[in-house]
Write a protein that holds these residues in place. Structure first.
Motif, short mmCIF file in Angstrom:
data_model
loop_
_atom_site.label_atom_id
_atom_site.label_comp_id
_atom_site.label_asym_id
_atom_site.label_seq_id
_atom_site.Cartn_x
_atom_site.Cartn_y
_atom_site.Cartn_z
N LEU A 290 43.61 49.62 83.69
CA LEU A 290 45.05 49.84 83.54
C LEU A 290 45.32 50.72 82.32
O LEU A 290 46.14 51.65 82.37
CB LEU A 290 45.78 48.50 83.40
N TRP A 291 44.62 50.43 81.22
CA TRP A 291 44.79 51.22 79.99
C TRP A 291 44.34 52.67 80.20
O TRP A 291 45.04 53.61 79.80
CB TRP A 291 44.00 50.58 78.86
N LEU A 292 43.18 52.87 80.82
CA LEU A 292 42.68 54.22 81.07
C LEU A 292 43.59 54.99 82.02
O LEU A 292 43.84 56.19 81.84
CB LEU A 292 41.26 54.16 81.66
N CYS A 293 44.07 54.29 83.04
CA CYS A 293 44.95 54.91 84.02
C CYS A 293 46.22 55.42 83.35
O CYS A 293 46.68 56.54 83.62
CB CYS A 293 45.29 53.89 85.11
N GLY B 160 32.65 58.40 71.69
CA GLY B 160 32.88 58.83 73.06
C GLY B 160 32.65 60.33 73.13
O GLY B 160 33.11 61.07 72.25
N TYR B 161 31.95 60.79 74.16
CA TYR B 161 31.59 62.21 74.25
C TYR B 161 31.94 62.75 75.64
O TYR B 161 31.58 62.13 76.65
CB TYR B 161 30.11 62.40 73.97
N GLU C 290 31.49 69.85 78.45
CA GLU C 290 32.34 70.86 79.08
C GLU C 290 32.47 70.61 80.58
O GLU C 290 33.55 70.69 81.15
CB GLU C 290 31.77 72.25 78.83
N ASN C 291 31.36 70.33 81.23
CA ASN C 291 31.36 69.99 82.65
C ASN C 291 30.96 68.52 82.78
O ASN C 291 29.79 68.19 82.89
CB ASN C 291 30.38 70.89 83.42
N ALA C 292 31.98 67.66 82.74
CA ALA C 292 31.72 66.23 82.72
C ALA C 292 30.91 65.81 83.95
O ALA C 292 31.31 66.10 85.08
CB ALA C 292 33.04 65.47 82.68
N PRO C 293 29.76 65.14 83.76
CA PRO C 293 28.94 64.69 84.89
C PRO C 293 29.56 63.48 85.58
O PRO C 293 29.53 62.37 85.06
CB PRO C 293 27.60 64.33 84.22
N LEU C 294 30.17 63.71 86.72
CA LEU C 294 30.86 62.64 87.45
C LEU C 294 30.19 62.42 88.80
O LEU C 294 29.58 63.34 89.36
CB LEU C 294 32.33 63.01 87.67
N GLY D 223 36.81 62.59 83.21
CA GLY D 223 35.76 62.72 82.19
C GLY D 223 36.21 62.17 80.85
O GLY D 223 35.43 61.53 80.13
N LEU D 224 37.48 62.39 80.52
CA LEU D 224 38.02 61.85 79.28
C LEU D 224 38.10 60.32 79.33
O LEU D 224 37.80 59.63 78.35
CB LEU D 224 39.40 62.44 79.02
N ALA D 225 38.48 59.80 80.51
CA ALA D 225 38.51 58.34 80.68
C ALA D 225 37.11 57.75 80.49
O ALA D 225 36.95 56.69 79.89
CB ALA D 225 39.04 57.99 82.07
N HIS D 226 36.10 58.47 80.99
CA HIS D 226 34.71 58.04 80.81
C HIS D 226 34.37 57.97 79.32
O HIS D 226 33.76 57.00 78.84
CB HIS D 226 33.78 59.01 81.54
N ALA D 227 34.79 59.00 78.58
CA ALA D 227 34.50 59.04 77.14
C ALA D 227 35.21 57.92 76.38
O ALA D 227 34.75 57.48 75.32
CB ALA D 227 34.89 60.40 76.57
N LEU D 228 36.34 57.45 76.94
CA LEU D 228 37.14 56.43 76.26
C LEU D 228 36.83 55.01 76.75
O LEU D 228 37.47 54.05 76.30
CB LEU D 228 38.63 56.71 76.49
N ILE D 229 35.87 54.85 77.65
CA ILE D 229 35.63 53.58 78.32
C ILE D 229 35.36 52.43 77.35
O ILE D 229 35.76 51.30 77.59
CB ILE D 229 34.47 53.70 79.34
#
Length: 318
Positions: free
Chosen positions: A111-114, A77-78, A81-85, A139-145
């Motif tokens: 639910l887990w990410l939240c 997961g990456y 610095e400026n997460a592309p959202l 952005g961190l949630a994206h990296a952990l998806i």
């Protein structure tokens, strides 16, 4: 586990990374430091499979990432610095979209990410309306998806206020208990706060690789004892302490202390070794019938060590 073995990376004739090797086990948070152009960004991009190394190997759980790059990337997961959202999407819809892309079950994963990333309060908000801190959480949630084994974070607290910084650092420490985490940052206080280990790269080479707690012991070059004394002048104190062979230099402290007592003098004693001499200093103060208001030991800061190890620059960043 990540293992980087004798990795080199060239851009034309420019050597961005020069024969680096290290291992990072699961459950360890590692700070990857270096000045601009040192090679740390290049290193991270090779670990993620974005760039191919010129020489050497990178393995994840013993498997060469180049043998199956898709499989290797699925373990990583990456967060940049400026997460592309997608700023026009609602947070919950954005997470659903990511789940669909990665083939994840929406009900359990969201639910887990939240819960993990602390997004419960903003799930119904548009991403563009979020504070910088909450955008970093998304952005961190994206990296952990895809629930990766390895998490790589590039300047994760950049632009956050002190409260947001503390929240994100706590979150990273919690996540790092079960994952390999690499944090690239210029904030040295952040490294001391959350990292178990520090790797410093300069001019494409590793110049330090040490547990954070032992970094000062290993590379510290200066120890200073600060004193505030009453009952003497600086000249008198300097004359007495000059006879102590462990003291290399004596300087007067100006304007950095305030006491409700007149005629107090501040001075700094720079030591030329690591031998404990505070007892000797205290006995001299008592012998001369002075009054001691302060005695503190100051070792080289992480900033000092970083400066010592990275005085040579490596050119333009790649």
């Amino acid at each position: 586990m990540i293992e980087v073995s004798h990795v080199k990376k060239y851009f034309g004739n420019f050597k961005a990374v020069d024969d680096i090797s290290f291992k990072i086990p699961t459950g360890q948070i590692v700070g990857l430091l270096g000045p601009n152009g040192a090679g740390k960004t290049t290193t991270m991009r090779m670990i993620t499979g974005f760039w191919k190394m010129t020489e050497g190997t990178i393995t994840i759980d013993g498997e060469n990432i180049l043998d199956d790059i898709v499989k290797a990337k699925s373990k990583i997961g990456y967060m940049s610095e400026n997460a592309p959202l997608y700023s026009d999407m609602i947070v919950e819809d954005y997470l659903k979209y990511l789940c669909q892309i990665h083939g994840q079950d929406e009900n359990t994963k969201i639910l887990w990410l939240c819960t993990t990333c602390g997004l419960r309060q903003v799930m119904s908000k548009t991403i563009s309306e979020l504070s910088r801190g909450y955008k970093q959480r998304v952005g961190l949630a994206h990296a952990l998806i895809n629930d990766p084994e390895i998490l790589i974070l590039d300047e994760p607290t950049s632009g956050l206020d002190p409260n947001q910084i503390e929240e994100v650092r706590t979150l990273i420490k919690q996540i790092g208990k079960t994952r390999t985490v690499i944090v690239s940052t210029h904030i040295l206080q952040e490294v001391e706060s959350i990292c178990d280990r520090v790797i410093i790269i300069n001019a494409g080479k590793i110049v330090a690789d040490s547990p954070t707690a032992k970094l000062r012991e290993q590379f510290s070059q200066k120890i200073t004892i600060n004193l505030i004394i009453a009952g003497c002048t600086f000249t008198e104190a300097k004359k007495v302490f000059s006879d102590v062979e462990e003291i290399n230099a004596i300087t007067k402290r100006e304007g950095d202390f305030v006491l409700p007592v007149k005629k107090a003098v501040g001075l700094s004693l720079e030591l030329n070794g690591t031998e404990e001499i505070r007892d000797k200093i205290f006995k001299l103060i008592v012998k001369n019938k002075w009054i001691l208001y302060e005695m503190t030991t100051v070792k080289s800061s992480l900033e000092d060590i970083f400066h010592i190890l990275t005085q040579k620059t490596s050119g333009e960043n790649k």
